[in-house]
Design an enzyme around this catalytic site. Structure first.
Site, mmCIF file in Angstrom:
data_model
loop_
_atom_site.group_PDB
_atom_site.id
_atom_site.type_symbol
_atom_site.label_atom_id
_atom_site.label_comp_id
_atom_site.label_asym_id
_atom_site.label_seq_id
_atom_site.Cartn_x
_atom_site.Cartn_y
_atom_site.Cartn_z
ATOM 1 N N GLU A 368 -42.444 29.401 74.711
ATOM 2 C CA GLU A 368 -41.050 29.652 74.346
ATOM 3 C C GLU A 368 -40.563 28.821 73.162
ATOM 4 O O GLU A 368 -39.379 28.529 73.032
ATOM 5 C CB GLU A 368 -40.123 29.450 75.546
ATOM 6 N N GLU A 449 -43.654 36.443 81.531
ATOM 7 C CA GLU A 449 -42.732 35.984 82.579
ATOM 8 C C GLU A 449 -41.676 37.056 82.778
ATOM 9 O O GLU A 449 -41.257 37.713 81.818
ATOM 10 C CB GLU A 449 -42.041 34.663 82.206
#
Length: 510
Positions: A368, A449
């Protein structure tokens, strides 16, 4: 022949670090490894309790059988910043809490013994990945994996990389890229799971086996493993390494294992356990793989967000659980020193694990993190140079991100966004990949995710809340199975609840 034995007992442990202890035996607690530096309750503990230095020490006595041999210690991992002294002399400094390191003892024995002292610093050092920003997981301090005493002949095998090109051909090929401490001949044998010889060869450097028949391909349903045994005829050194024949390919049309499309269905896994933090041994690591594969029906796991136990990966090989393995990090990219250490993370991860057939992709981007073309050009180039047989991925949470990897890997939590005020989007399980990538064409694409903390749910919650959580999960799985999407599959967040910093979750350290 080489002798490798565990050295997990007989260690003395003390909180803190006193420099005088590197020269003489210290008083402390007798501990057995793997070891968590701080005893922790189930919940409500302060993660700062272990963010400080600790000391481990052990005496090793000489054996006459070691004369003329290479004697060394191998630490499978210690968290997080480790310095090693042998008889008071600094010998090793390892700034990575997730990969192994070795210490040469061959010439260090004095009067038949030596003293090993480790300073293991659990502080979140901003020059070491994953630290420097906030991270949504805990990094429990200590020597939390096994330690091994290795006694090797002077000429010994230092590494082997096994490649199986073109596994879909009628006859199979194996290339064993063997490195030794000194030049000389190598004998090589391949056997199947029953110990039957499949092939035999010899040479130096790259050893090839060609024309192999009756080979079972490694897959989720038939995780067939073979064993390569390398022997140095002059020194007697011997090394065995398991491997599998399989082809794993991410394409714009989806993921293909051995030429057949497979929808990837998995979960992320942290290596943390209640009470013991990271310090769990072989059976606990194996059991997590079994829970994912058999209890939860997964065919892939992502090692969020760092390389995990070799025992876990070994079990994934054995039961047909594919693995997305990635380097340490969470959102933050540090400066030049930090980035250089991250490059070393890439190399250590790949060199340690390149023979696992279960690993189908390398994660070479900090989870991320923002785009950083210069940094990620380096991580991708290194991964491709070390292991051209696997594709690279880089997990992001931002759309229109620069694609430097082979596979666009994305954390897609869009299913939670419809609850946000003023959102005009209808309930959506997953975004179309081109909405995310901003690219004019489809590319290899995987969701890494989804769900999880977007609708946090406990086993003790009312039935209607559990029902909603299940429905959200199934909606994503349905979307992942849409044949028109070209999606490789989805990896959900997360296998289990876990402790994290006070900044995350409910903010109550449960």
């Amino acid at each position: 022949m080489r002798e490798i034995t565990t050295l997990n007992t007989g260690w003395t442990f003390a909180a803190g670090f006193d420099p005088t202890h590197i020269h003489a035996s210290m008083a402390g607690e007798s501990v057995t490894l793997p070891h968590n530096a701080v005893d922790l309750p189930m919940s409500y503990f302060d993660e700062r309790a272990y963010q400080r230095p600790f000391t481990y020490q052990r005496e090793i006595r000489w054996s006459p059988a070691w004369e003329g041999k290479c004697v060394r210690l191998r630490f499978d991992a210690a968290m997080a910043d480790t310095t090693v002294w042998i008889n008071g002399v600094e010998t090793c400094h390892h700034r990575d809490g997730y990969t192994p390191f070795t210490v040469d003892l061959s010439d260090a024995f004095v009067d038949g013994k030596l003293l090993v002292t480790l300073r293991v610093d659990g502080a979140e050092n901003p020059e070491i990945p994953p630290f420097g920003g906030r991270i949504d997981y805990l990094t429990y301090a200590g020597i939390y994996r096994d330690v091994w005493l290795e006694v090797l002949p002077a000429r010994h095998i230092t590494s082997v990389k096994i490649e199986t090109p073109d596994v879909l051909a009628a006859t199979k090929t194996v290339i064993a890229k063997v490195a030794t401490s000194e030049a000389g001949p190598v004998e090589a044998q391949i056997t199947d799971a029953q110990g039957r010889e499949i092939a035999h060869s010899s040479g130096e450097g790259d050893i090839r086996f060609e024309g192999l028949t009756d080979i079972t391909l490694w897959s989720t349903q038939t995780p067939a493993l073979y064993t390569l045994t390398l022997t140095l005829p002059d020194s007697g050194d011997r090394l065995t390494q398991r491997f599998g024949f399989r082809e794993a390919q991410f394409t714009p049309e989806g993921f293909f294992l051995n030429g057949e499309r497979v929808i990837l269905r998995g979960l992320n896994r942290h290596q943390s356990f209640p009470y013991s933090g990271y310090a769990q041994g072989k059976r606990s690591q194996e059991r997590d793989a079994e829970i994912l594969r058999f209890d939860l029906g997964c065919n892939i796991v992502r090692t969020s967000h760092y390389p995990q136990s070799p025992y876990f990966l070994d079990r994934c090989d054995e039961i047909g659980l594919m693995v997305f393995e990635e380097i340490p990090g969470w959102q933050h990219i540090g400066g030049p020193v930090w980035q250089d250490e991250s490059l070393r993370n890439v190399e250590r991860m790949i060199r340690r694990d390149w023979n696992h057939p279960s690993i189908i992709i390398w994660g070479v981007r900090i989870n991320e993190s923002p785009d950083d073309d210069a940094f990620y050009t380096r991580t991708n180039a290194l991964a491709r140079d070390l292991d051209p047989t696997r594709q690279t991925g880089g997990v992001r949470c931002i759309p229109d991100s620069r694609l430097l990897e082979d596979v666009y890997t994305m954390n897609d939590f869009i299913l939670g966004d419809f609850e946000m005020p003023f959102s005009n989007r209808p309930r959506t399980a997953l975004r179309d990949q081109q909405e995310v990538t901003g690219l004019p064409e489809r590319v290899p694409y995987m969701v890494t995710e989804y769900n999880g903390h977007m609708f946090p749910t406990k086993a003790s919650d009312p039935e209607h809340r559990q029902h909603e959580h299940v429905i959200r999960h199934l909606e994503v799985l349905n979307a992942a199975h849409d044949p028109a999407s070209g999606l490789a599959g989805c990896i959900g967040w997360c296998m289990f609840d876990y402790n994290t910093h006070k900044d995350f979750g409910a903010g109550d350290r449960i």
